[in-house]
Design a protein around this motif. Structure first.
Motif, short mmCIF file in Angstrom:
data_model
loop_
_atom_site.label_atom_id
_atom_site.label_comp_id
_atom_site.label_asym_id
_atom_site.label_seq_id
_atom_site.Cartn_x
_atom_site.Cartn_y
_atom_site.Cartn_z
N GLY A 176 0.82 -1.19 0.00
CA GLY A 176 0.00 0.00 0.00
C GLY A 176 0.86 1.25 0.00
N LEU A 177 0.23 2.40 -0.17
CA LEU A 177 0.96 3.66 -0.27
C LEU A 177 0.08 4.79 0.23
CD1 LEU A 177 3.51 5.20 -1.33
CD2 LEU A 177 2.28 5.46 -3.49
N LEU A 178 0.67 5.69 1.03
CA LEU A 178 0.01 6.91 1.48
C LEU A 178 0.94 8.08 1.23
CD1 LEU A 178 -1.68 6.07 4.92
CD2 LEU A 178 -2.83 6.91 2.89
N GLU A 197 -6.00 -1.39 9.68
CA GLU A 197 -5.35 -2.70 9.70
C GLU A 197 -4.60 -2.89 11.03
OE1 GLU A 197 -6.08 -4.94 7.88
OE2 GLU A 197 -5.86 -4.62 5.73
N GLN A 198 -4.65 -4.09 11.57
CA GLN A 198 -4.04 -4.36 12.86
C GLN A 198 -2.51 -4.43 12.79
OE1 GLN A 198 -5.50 -4.54 15.85
NE2 GLN A 198 -7.45 -3.99 14.90
N SER A 199 -1.98 -4.98 11.70
CA SER A 199 -0.53 -5.15 11.59
C SER A 199 -0.09 -4.75 10.18
CB SER A 199 -0.14 -6.61 11.87
OG SER A 199 1.26 -6.79 11.74
N VAL A 200 0.65 -3.63 10.12
CA VAL A 200 1.14 -3.12 8.85
C VAL A 200 2.61 -2.74 9.01
CG1 VAL A 200 0.91 -1.30 7.11
CG2 VAL A 200 -1.13 -2.24 8.19
N HIS A 259 -3.00 11.03 -1.56
CA HIS A 259 -3.02 9.85 -2.43
C HIS A 259 -2.91 8.60 -1.56
CE1 HIS A 259 -2.53 7.28 -5.91
NE2 HIS A 259 -1.39 6.81 -5.42
N ALA A 260 -3.61 7.53 -1.97
CA ALA A 260 -3.53 6.25 -1.25
C ALA A 260 -3.83 5.12 -2.22
CB ALA A 260 -4.51 6.22 -0.08
N VAL A 320 -9.04 1.75 4.87
CA VAL A 320 -8.67 0.39 5.27
C VAL A 320 -7.28 0.37 5.89
CG1 VAL A 320 -8.20 -1.94 4.45
CG2 VAL A 320 -10.17 -0.69 3.58
N LEU A 321 -6.34 1.09 5.32
CA LEU A 321 -4.95 1.06 5.80
C LEU A 321 -4.85 1.52 7.25
CD1 LEU A 321 -3.00 2.35 2.68
CD2 LEU A 321 -2.76 0.10 3.76
#
Length: 398
Positions: free
Chosen positions: A37-39, A66-69, A48-49, A62-63
């Motif tokens: 993913g990208l932010l 998320e619990q673990s990224v 942007h995402a 969603v990002l």
């Protein structure tokens, strides 16, 4: 400068809030359960995402949930273009709302053994849809058949019980009349009970969402380089008072901040939510930010009672003052009025306010405020230095 880590160690939401307060650009390269993913952040906004096959705004929602990224953050990164334009607080609150209501769009997961139509789970029904489920309708029909199985027998029973029914109706009428009189006289406080709604349901032309009327950010219980934001799920009653509050998605290592957030929100006051013009209880998601505790050397502003924690600190105590007399001696009502008092450097009460005003106790509240303004207290001390202080105070009536 590059920062790497995992969201279980450093909250991705907190990092995004910090990044949006920095005038430089930031690139968040992420790896989550659904892939890369990208932010991109520029000018204090998420611009942007990307995440899986989701649209940019859905990907951002969603990002942050998320619990673990795994993340890698680069500053002064190049921003090729803009696809969205959203602030950090707006993004986090909308993401939490969608997560709570089961409306988050997840990246598509392709299954080899099961077709796409079979693997897709149906959306969770809302409360008003669940009440109309086939199971509920069948239960109501079954209850109707039991209640009215023998109409003739029921008619005979009603005729034979007519005197009892008349007496019961008269008794109920007397009870209602007495309760109404007691309520008008101030002896009885009636609390309306309605099913709470979600704030997302208040979207009609006559609907009104609640707004904060009183309440301040709490002091940080710990001194950290980055102060977290605690999201609370708050239930407001029909008067706008906080009826229930809990932490939305608790995080490890933030117990002290979560407890402080809950304690602060319990004292907040909101305007009532309205649906079709009628006041209703409502669930809201409220972000709680913290302020750093002031040091005596840095400020001479009034100090909240919660900051008097050191061994040399002294809260003001009452020297002179008596409880007020009730304005209605013939009534049994003796309410306790919760107040906040500002005590100056000489022990005088220079400001007083009611914590949770109630319309039916307006006269009692005015008397309580007039009384405490004549009280005298010892001077509060923090780190051995006299300071003005805000303290809680409960007024009882004789």
């Amino acid at each position: 400068m590059t920062l790497t880590g995992n969201s279980r160690e450093l909250s991705l939401a907190d990092l995004i809030v910090v990044a949006t307060q920095d005038p430089r650009t930031h690139r968040f390269t992420l790896s989550g359960p659904a892939g890369d993913g990208l932010l991109l952040i520029e000018g204090g906004r998420i611009v942007h995402a990307t995440y899986g096959d989701l649209a940019p705004l859905d990907a951002a929602h969603v990002l942050v949930t998320e619990q673990s990224v795994d993340f890698e953050i680069e500053t002064d990164a190049e921003i090729p273009g803009h696809t969205i334009n959203v602030g950090a607080q707006e993004l986090l609150m909308e993401a939490m709302r969608r997560l709570d209501e089961g409306l988050l769009k997840r990246p598509r997961q392709v299954s080899i053994e099961i077709g796409e139509a079979e693997s897709r789970k149906p959306p969770r029904p809302r409360s008003h849809e669940a009440k109309k489920s086939p199971e509920a309708e069948a239960l109501r029909r079954a209850m109707g058949r039991v209640l009215f199985a023998d109409a003739a027998a029921a008619e005979v029973e009603v005729k034979s019980s007519a005197p009892k029914i008349v007496a019961a109706v008269i008794g109920i009428a007397l009870l209602v009349t007495g309760s109404l009189f007691a309520w008008r006289a101030g002896w009885l406080v009636v609390e309306e009970h309605r099913d709470p709604v979600n704030i997302s349901d208040l979207n009609g032309p006559r609907d009104v969402v609640p707004a904060l009327l009183s309440g301040m950010p709490p002091p940080a219980p710990e001194d950290r380089p980055v102060l977290p934001t605690i999201l609370c799920r708050v239930l407001l009653d029909t008067r706008g008072s906080v009826y229930e509050v809990r932490v939305f998605q608790p995080r490890s290592g933030l117990d002290a901040f979560e407890e402080a957030a809950i304690a602060a929100v319990k004292l907040y006051r909101f305007s009532p939510a309205r649906r079709e013009g009628v006041a209703v209880p409502v669930w809201i998601i409220w972000p709680v930010d913290f302020v750093r505790a002031p040091r005596v050397a840095d400020t001479m502003e009034p100090v909240p009672a919660s900051l008097f924690r050191a061994s040399r600190d002294r809260l003001p105590t009452l020297l002179e003052g008596q409880p007020p007399e009730t304005p209605f001696p013939e009534r049994r009502l003796r309410p306790k009025i919760a107040c906040r008092l500002l005590i100056d450097h000489q022990g005088n009460v220079i400001e007083a306010e009611v914590v949770d005003p109630r319309d039916e106790l307006e006269l009692y509240e005015r008397i309580a405020l007039d009384t405490v303004k004549n009280y005298r207290f010892t001077v509060g001390e923090r780190e051995g230095v006299p300071v003005a202080a805000w303290i809680p105070w409960s007024v009882s009536f004789q």
